[in-house]
Design a protein around this motif. Structure first.
Motif, PDB file in Angstrom:
ATOM      1  N   LYS A 198      77.893  34.783 100.540  1.00 52.37           N
ATOM      2  CA  LYS A 198      76.508  35.226 100.403  1.00 52.37           C
ATOM      3  C   LYS A 198      76.306  35.981  99.092  1.00 52.37           C
ATOM      4  CE  LYS A 198      75.495  35.395 105.353  1.00 52.37           C
ATOM      5  NZ  LYS A 198      75.018  36.228 106.481  1.00 52.37           N
ATOM      6  N   ILE A 199      76.665  35.310  98.012  1.00 51.42           N
ATOM      7  CA  ILE A 199      76.479  35.854  96.667  1.00 51.42           C
ATOM      8  C   ILE A 199      75.620  34.876  95.880  1.00 51.42           C
ATOM      9  CG2 ILE A 199      77.597  36.553  94.528  1.00 51.42           C
ATOM     10  CD1 ILE A 199      80.067  37.256  96.113  1.00 51.42           C
ATOM     11  N   LEU A 200      74.648  35.396  95.151  1.00 48.13           N
ATOM     12  CA  LEU A 200      73.772  34.552  94.353  1.00 48.13           C
ATOM     13  C   LEU A 200      73.773  35.040  92.912  1.00 48.13           C
ATOM     14  CD1 LEU A 200      70.385  33.109  95.350  1.00 48.13           C
ATOM     15  CD2 LEU A 200      70.554  34.311  93.187  1.00 48.13           C
ATOM     16  N   LEU A 201      73.923  34.112  91.981  1.00 51.15           N
ATOM     17  CA  LEU A 201      73.927  34.416  90.551  1.00 51.15           C
ATOM     18  C   LEU A 201      72.564  34.068  89.977  1.00 51.15           C
ATOM     19  CD1 LEU A 201      75.490  35.279  88.025  1.00 51.15           C
ATOM     20  CD2 LEU A 201      76.293  32.912  87.808  1.00 51.15           C
ATOM     21  N   LEU A 202      71.871  35.064  89.439  1.00 50.51           N
ATOM     22  CA  LEU A 202      70.485  34.895  89.014  1.00 50.51           C
ATOM     23  C   LEU A 202      70.342  35.143  87.513  1.00 50.51           C
ATOM     24  CD1 LEU A 202      67.626  34.368  90.196  1.00 50.51           C
ATOM     25  CD2 LEU A 202      67.358  36.854  90.335  1.00 50.51           C
ATOM     26  N   ASP A 203      69.870  34.137  86.794  1.00 46.85           N
ATOM     27  CA  ASP A 203      69.588  34.244  85.360  1.00 46.85           C
ATOM     28  C   ASP A 203      68.145  34.710  85.197  1.00 46.85           C
ATOM     29  OD1 ASP A 203      68.925  33.714  82.636  1.00 46.85           O
ATOM     30  OD2 ASP A 203      70.513  32.212  82.522  1.00 46.85           O
ATOM     31  N   VAL A 204      67.963  35.953  84.735  1.00 49.20           N
ATOM     32  CA  VAL A 204      66.621  36.522  84.608  1.00 49.20           C
ATOM     33  C   VAL A 204      66.165  36.418  83.148  1.00 49.20           C
ATOM     34  CG1 VAL A 204      65.150  38.486  85.208  1.00 49.20           C
ATOM     35  CG2 VAL A 204      67.257  38.114  86.445  1.00 49.20           C
ATOM     36  N   ARG A 205      66.185  35.196  82.622  1.00 51.50           N
ATOM     37  CA  ARG A 205      65.734  34.965  81.249  1.00 51.50           C
ATOM     38  C   ARG A 205      64.707  33.836  81.268  1.00 51.50           C
ATOM     39  NH1 ARG A 205      70.673  33.467  77.826  1.00 51.50           N
ATOM     40  NH2 ARG A 205      70.989  32.080  79.608  1.00 51.50           N
ATOM     41  N   ASN A 206      64.482  33.241  80.122  1.00 49.34           N
ATOM     42  CA  ASN A 206      63.573  32.111  80.015  1.00 49.34           C
ATOM     43  C   ASN A 206      64.361  30.806  80.041  1.00 49.34           C
ATOM     44  OD1 ASN A 206      61.279  33.865  79.566  1.00 49.34           O
ATOM     45  ND2 ASN A 206      62.076  34.167  77.494  1.00 49.34           N
ATOM     46  N   GLY A 207      63.677  29.736  80.404  1.00 52.09           N
ATOM     47  CA  GLY A 207      64.348  28.453  80.492  1.00 52.09           C
ATOM     48  C   GLY A 207      64.985  28.020  79.186  1.00 52.09           C
TER      49      GLY A 207
END
Length: 411
Positions: A198-207
């Motif tokens: 239950k780990i999620l890797l989230l890229d908080v940038r632009n496409g």
């Protein structure tokens, strides 16, 4: 999040002469600038290689801290920087400071050290990277700004550290990624989610930033402007990696270039009930300098005239002028915006049509065929700029307009 045009190359000799004159003047005046002293690892201003006359560096930092009179604070910074060769964006408001600037090494680091003498900013993380062609920004914009980021974030409780995500050091981040990826089969790691842990890797940038480099397992953001990000704000969406996630039992690992976007967005997620939030302290730039490209694929997009930096740029002793990171043949995530073929040079260009100005990746064939434009329609636009021989930032329109008028008058 607009990347300013690059400084003209023929400006550097003048800047070097002016810099030498300023350094000579400061060296002989009473109470001149003291020698810079290194500080603790991760908190000091120790990057960028050995100092040499005329060496330019890029400096990035941000810090959330209460500032009672931000406009008076701006005036103090303006006074200190007067006469120093610094270009860039430095924004100050009641929630803190956000700065990205370039300058002669002595001037750039003197400002960082001066700032750290203030107890409010003593723990700030200063990040330094090289620039090989003079300034990475066209001019200095130092001012009060109601929001430290585009999109309006002044209403968020950014000063309260309990509302932001828990920061992980680069080494902690690397271990967390290795632990996450070691227990997940590639076919089950959809959208960066480790279903077992239950780990999620989230890229908080632009496409477009993801397009040239990202951590393995991170989904491409479906936005091209940070203020349009809606991760975690929808109940069900195929494009939202947080849709349907168990807010209480899922660890969310967030990363961005320098850390500020994650700190901002984590407060939004915290207010929406997400409990286990973690960010990469100092962002990808800090990670590449500390841990190297372990788990990272490609280059790092930067919001200045350099546009893209290979991981080796964060170890200046190993970088050669004009170096471009080329992906191994097995890595095919980067593709041409026009024909979708594989692209090995991870550096964006702007559409030659000024009224479009789209930032995109292009293969050499499409770049030549469409004369630097992103689509056939743009090739017929009235305000077309010339095709750059390399992926450089365009100058202001009047430079091309006046050049064209001069050529027509001589014809």
């Amino acid at each position: 999040e607009r990347s300013p045009a690059t400084e003209r190359g023929d400006e550097r000799p003048r800047l070097l002469r002016e810099g030498r004159r300023r350094r000579a003047w400061r060296a002989h005046r009473p109470g001149g600038v003291a020698a810079l002293t290194p500080t603790a690892e991760g908190q000091g201003v120790d990057g960028g290689g050995t100092s040499a006359g005329g060496e330019f560096v890029v400096v990035n930092f941000y810090h959330f801290v209460p500032i009672e009179n931000p406009k008076a604070e701006v005036s103090k910074h303006q006074m200190f920087l007067q006469g120093r060769d610094v270009h860039g964006r430095i924004y100050i408001n009641k929630q803190g400071i956000n700065a990205q600037y370039s300058g002669l090494r002595e001037d750039a680091l003197a400002y960082a050290e001066w700032l750290k003498e203030d107890d409010r900013f003593s723990g700030i993380l200063i990040q330094i990277s090289p620039t090989l062609r003079g300034h990475a920004f066209p001019r200095l914009k130092l001012r009060y700004k109601p929001s430290l980021l585009e999109g309006g974030v002044s209403h968020l409780p950014l000063i309260d550290p309990t509302m932001r995500a828990t920061p992980l050091s680069p080494s902690e981040w690397r271990l967390r990624l290795q632990d996450m990826n070691s227990s997940v089969e590639p076919s089950s790691n959809e959208r960066g989610l480790n279903h077992n842990r239950k780990i999620l890797l989230l890229d908080v940038r632009n496409g477009y930033e993801w397009d040239i480099g990202h951590f393995n397992g991170a989904q491409r953001p479906d936005v091209d402007c940070f203020r349009s990000t809606t991760f975690g704000q929808t109940e069900q969406s195929d494009s939202d990696p947080l849709a349907g996630v168990d807010k209480a039992n899922t660890e969310i690992l967030m990363y961005c270039t320098g850390g500020i976007r994650c700190d901002v967005y984590s407060t939004i997620l915290r207010k929406r009930g997400y409990q286990n939030l973690f960010t990469l302290s100092g962002g990808v730039s800090h990670y590449l300098k500390s841990e190297g490209p372990v788990g990272w694929v490609g280059n790092l997009f930067v919001f200045d005239s350099r546009l893209s930096l290979p991981p080796s740029a964060y170890k200046p002793e190993n970088i050669a002028e004009g170096e471009v990171e080329v992906l191994p043949e097995s890595s095919t995530f980067a593709s041409c915006y026009i024909c979708r073929s594989h692209v090995s040079e991870l550096r964006h260009r702007n559409c030659a049509n000024l009224d479009c100005n789209l930032l995109f990746l292009s293969c050499p064939s499409c770049m030549e065929e469409l004369r630097g434009c992103c689509c056939p329609d743009c090739t017929y636009a009235p305000r077309l700029r010339p095709v750059h021989p390399a992926n450089q930032r365009y100058e202001k329109w009047y430079i091309y307009r006046d050049s064209e008028m001069q050529r027509n008058s001589l014809a």
